[in-house]
Design a protein around this motif. Sequence first.
Motif, short mmCIF file in Angstrom:
data_model
loop_
_atom_site.label_atom_id
_atom_site.label_comp_id
_atom_site.label_asym_id
_atom_site.label_seq_id
_atom_site.Cartn_x
_atom_site.Cartn_y
_atom_site.Cartn_z
N ASN A 185 40.37 28.19 26.46
CA ASN A 185 39.73 26.88 26.52
C ASN A 185 38.69 26.94 27.64
O ASN A 185 39.01 27.37 28.75
CB ASN A 185 40.81 25.83 26.83
CG ASN A 185 40.28 24.42 26.80
OD1 ASN A 185 39.20 24.14 27.32
ND2 ASN A 185 41.02 23.53 26.17
N ARG A 223 36.42 19.49 24.03
CA ARG A 223 37.78 19.73 24.56
C ARG A 223 38.10 21.20 24.73
O ARG A 223 38.99 21.55 25.50
CB ARG A 223 38.84 19.14 23.62
CG ARG A 223 38.83 17.64 23.50
CD ARG A 223 39.23 16.99 24.81
NE ARG A 223 39.16 15.55 24.70
CZ ARG A 223 40.21 14.75 24.80
NH1 ARG A 223 41.40 15.24 25.04
NH2 ARG A 223 40.06 13.45 24.69
N CYS A 233 49.50 36.00 25.02
CA CYS A 233 48.10 36.19 25.45
C CYS A 233 47.99 37.03 26.72
O CYS A 233 46.89 37.49 27.05
CB CYS A 233 47.42 34.85 25.67
SG CYS A 233 47.52 33.81 24.22
N GLY A 277 50.27 21.30 23.97
CA GLY A 277 48.96 21.66 24.52
C GLY A 277 48.74 21.19 25.94
O GLY A 277 48.25 21.92 26.79
N ARG A 278 49.15 19.94 26.21
CA ARG A 278 48.91 19.37 27.54
C ARG A 278 49.65 20.13 28.63
O ARG A 278 49.11 20.42 29.69
CB ARG A 278 49.35 17.90 27.55
CG ARG A 278 48.17 16.97 27.69
CD ARG A 278 48.59 15.54 27.56
NE ARG A 278 48.17 15.04 26.25
CZ ARG A 278 48.21 13.76 25.92
NH1 ARG A 278 48.68 12.87 26.76
NH2 ARG A 278 47.78 13.37 24.73
N THR A 321 39.58 16.05 12.25
CA THR A 321 38.98 16.48 13.51
C THR A 321 37.48 16.45 13.37
O THR A 321 36.96 16.12 12.31
CB THR A 321 39.47 17.89 13.90
OG1 THR A 321 39.05 18.17 15.25
CG2 THR A 321 38.92 18.98 12.99
N ARG A 341 46.25 19.71 13.42
CA ARG A 341 44.96 19.72 14.13
C ARG A 341 45.11 20.08 15.61
O ARG A 341 44.14 20.44 16.26
CB ARG A 341 44.27 18.37 13.98
CG ARG A 341 44.94 17.24 14.75
CD ARG A 341 44.11 15.98 14.67
NE ARG A 341 44.72 14.91 15.45
CZ ARG A 341 44.17 13.74 15.65
NH1 ARG A 341 42.99 13.46 15.12
NH2 ARG A 341 44.77 12.82 16.37
N GLY A 349 52.11 32.49 26.04
CA GLY A 349 53.47 32.14 25.67
C GLY A 349 54.46 33.02 26.41
O GLY A 349 54.15 34.14 26.80
N1 ACO Z 1 40.68 16.73 16.72
C1 ACO Z 1 40.63 15.44 17.10
N2 ACO Z 1 41.58 14.88 17.88
C2 ACO Z 1 42.58 15.67 18.29
C3 ACO Z 1 42.67 17.03 17.92
C4 ACO Z 1 41.69 17.55 17.09
N3 ACO Z 1 41.67 18.82 16.69
N4 ACO Z 1 43.78 17.54 18.48
C5 ACO Z 1 44.36 16.56 19.18
N5 ACO Z 1 43.65 15.44 19.07
C6 ACO Z 1 43.92 14.13 19.66
C7 ACO Z 1 45.36 14.00 20.07
O1 ACO Z 1 46.14 13.56 18.97
C8 ACO Z 1 45.28 12.94 21.15
O2 ACO Z 1 45.21 11.66 20.56
P1 ACO Z 1 46.08 10.46 21.17
O3 ACO Z 1 45.57 10.30 22.58
O4 ACO Z 1 45.78 9.36 20.24
O5 ACO Z 1 47.50 10.95 21.14
C9 ACO Z 1 43.93 13.20 21.81
O6 ACO Z 1 43.19 13.99 20.88
C10 ACO Z 1 44.06 13.95 23.12
O7 ACO Z 1 44.97 15.01 22.96
P2 ACO Z 1 45.38 15.96 24.13
O8 ACO Z 1 46.43 16.88 23.64
O9 ACO Z 1 45.64 15.18 25.38
O10 ACO Z 1 44.01 16.74 24.34
P3 ACO Z 1 43.67 17.79 25.45
O11 ACO Z 1 42.50 17.33 26.21
O12 ACO Z 1 44.89 18.20 26.23
O13 ACO Z 1 43.20 19.03 24.59
C11 ACO Z 1 44.05 21.14 23.87
C12 ACO Z 1 44.11 19.64 23.69
C13 ACO Z 1 42.65 21.58 23.51
C14 ACO Z 1 45.06 21.78 22.94
C15 ACO Z 1 44.35 21.48 25.34
O14 ACO Z 1 45.50 20.82 25.76
C16 ACO Z 1 44.53 22.95 25.57
O15 ACO Z 1 43.61 23.75 25.44
N6 ACO Z 1 45.74 23.37 25.97
C17 ACO Z 1 46.02 24.76 26.23
C18 ACO Z 1 46.37 25.42 24.92
C19 ACO Z 1 46.38 26.90 25.01
O16 ACO Z 1 45.66 27.50 25.76
N7 ACO Z 1 47.21 27.50 24.16
C20 ACO Z 1 47.23 28.86 23.96
C21 ACO Z 1 47.95 29.59 25.03
S1 ACO Z 1 47.79 31.27 24.79
C22 ACO Z 1 49.02 31.94 23.75
O17 ACO Z 1 49.97 32.52 24.25
C23 ACO Z 1 48.90 31.84 22.27
#
Ligand code: ACO
Length: 328
Positions: free
Chosen positions: A258, A39, A115, A220-221, A31, A154, A317
Amino acid sequence: MKGISVGIRGVGSYVPERRLTNQDLERMVDTNDEWIVTRTGIRERRIAAPDEATSDLALKASVRALEAAGLAADELDLIVVATITPDMFFPSTACLLQDRLGARKAAAYDLSAACSGFIYALANAAGLIASGMYRNALVVGAECLSRITDYSDRNTCILFGDGAGAVVLGPVPEGRGFRSFVLGADGSGGDLLKVAGGGSRLPPTADTVAQRRHFIEMNGREVFKFAVRVMGNAAEEALEKAGLGKADVDLLIPHQANIRIIQSALERLGLPQEKCVVNLDRYGNVSAASIPLALAEAVEDGRVREGDRLLMVGFGGGLTWGASVLVW
Ligand code: ACO
């Protein structure tokens, strides 16, 4: 809310000393700082020391909240700890905290709504006080998410951190305190965000450990799409229930998952950035601790003034969501 007016009489927070920066993560998984910041908005998170557990963080935040409220621990009637990372299955983290605080008269239990847990716990405690059943309650959001985070994944390890926030609830003068609560759940989305192993469905075995089933698994998406939808809906519903409009909000305290999710909520509510508390850059997502940590910092920074209308909103969650309007 019907019954006695209930509000927040003191806040406190605590985060562990150790920082895990994006640069540190660059050395652990594939990463980079630029990806994480654009992001998510996160720059660093706090990580509990090896001998620190959730109740240790909860204790420090709670002592500060009691001090701020000018209340002794043995005046508490109730302790509710919102957490998905309890010290152990049982006794509850709330019972461990009750003992260490010396809150001899308090009933104590944990609440699990990921959360959204802090908003759920607030609603719980505020309802019991409003009904006349209890007078003083301690509500804590505390997490050691580093203990259930897979630092080889990651997709998730960049997001989470450790910390605690606590509030003391009690009767407040009429016209102040909580004006509304909105709580929701959609269990059909439970698979999007979970720790599958360790419970009665998948008890711990050498295999579950080898398969990394004791760590957070997340789509995540899909969680992102859900979050954007429910944050706006829950916030609007809470305002409507409180008889207030979007323009009446003095300060938005959102769950810190985020920055893009927070920005979408601000756009939907038509609020400027300066009316929103953001600390995810320094702490990442601390689940149930995110909102009370942000609230405590805003209070300590003098950003919350008497009479201000606060809107708290979170998701997590379960899937779960929650929002509350409060007059400070
Ligand atoms: N570093 C670099 N690249 C990464 C990383 C990283 N850390 N993580 C993922 N990627 C890559 C992926 O593999 C993907 O590559 P690909 O297109 O070749 O497959 C690309 O980056 C895009 O990935 P997406 O998953 O589409 O990225 P997105 O813009 O959706 O961001 C994130 C990901 C940050 C996780 C976002 O979806 C998010 O914030 N989701 C909500 C998560 C959340 O809030 N969770 C907690 C809820 S609260 C609870 O109850 C715990």
